[in-house]
Scaffold this motif. Sequence first.
Motif, short mmCIF file in Angstrom:
data_model
loop_
_atom_site.label_atom_id
_atom_site.label_comp_id
_atom_site.label_asym_id
_atom_site.label_seq_id
_atom_site.Cartn_x
_atom_site.Cartn_y
_atom_site.Cartn_z
N UNK A 1 -47.53 2.01 63.64
CA UNK A 1 -47.78 3.45 63.45
C UNK A 1 -46.46 4.19 63.24
N UNK A 2 -45.43 3.84 64.03
CA UNK A 2 -44.12 4.48 63.89
C UNK A 2 -43.51 4.22 62.52
N UNK A 3 -43.63 2.98 62.05
CA UNK A 3 -43.08 2.65 60.73
C UNK A 3 -43.84 3.40 59.63
N UNK B 1 -40.03 8.87 67.90
CA UNK B 1 -40.73 8.93 69.18
C UNK B 1 -41.75 7.81 69.31
N UNK B 2 -42.51 7.56 68.27
CA UNK B 2 -43.51 6.49 68.32
C UNK B 2 -42.82 5.13 68.49
N UNK C 1 -43.42 -0.02 75.57
CA UNK C 1 -44.52 -0.97 75.74
C UNK C 1 -44.00 -2.40 75.73
N UNK C 2 -42.99 -2.66 74.90
CA UNK C 2 -42.39 -4.01 74.86
C UNK C 2 -41.78 -4.36 76.21
N UNK D 1 -47.08 -3.90 69.06
CA UNK D 1 -47.11 -4.12 67.62
C UNK D 1 -47.86 -3.00 66.90
N UNK D 2 -48.99 -2.57 67.46
CA UNK D 2 -49.76 -1.48 66.85
C UNK D 2 -49.00 -0.17 66.83
N UNK D 3 -48.36 0.14 67.95
CA UNK D 3 -47.58 1.38 68.05
C UNK D 3 -46.38 1.33 67.11
#
Length: 196
Positions: free
Chosen positions: A184-186, A154-155, A162-163, A179-181
């Motif tokens: 967080x997903x990774x 989901x993240x 966002x991209x 990039x931040x999101x």
Amino acid sequence: MSDHGFHVHGPHDHAVEHAAHGGAHGGSDDSFAGQVAVMTAILATIGALFSYMGGATQANASLFKNNAAIKKTEASNQWNFYQSKSSKQNMAELAMVLVAEDKKEPYRAEVDRYKKEKADIKVAAEKLETESTDWDKKSDEQLHLHHRWAQATTVLQIAIALAAIALLTRRKWLEWGMFGTAAAGVIVGIAAMLHI
């Protein structure tokens, strides 16, 4: 190129040459778009892997829960068998009280046999209950991992969204948000991989 030595440029050739030379804007817009596009492809690939792991852990959780239910049913069957032997033992003990002394020995042997059979059945039933509990724990662990993989997926999907918005609006801060999101997903995916 034709056999006569001259070359006619098509619209695609012109666009490729334009991109190769940095475009009309000095390459910054094309570089931005290229960077976002590559990142989107990478995120989609990682997201697909996370999604696969989420599905696999969900399937495992269901399978393990099913195994737990089967073992619980088998244990219940053993306890019913145990109860049946207890009833027969009680009948033999009652017969020992009611019959003459010289006729008690066969009933005494039956009581001893039922006690031994009950002990074996009890061991089998307890073993099956332990196996059921173990399958339940494995199911719960897989379900927890499934939730982690689903969160990570989901993240990453949010990062991909966002991209797309960053690409459409050409906003650098949205690219950094992507990039931040994505990071967080990774991280959540790594937590799932490490069974955290």
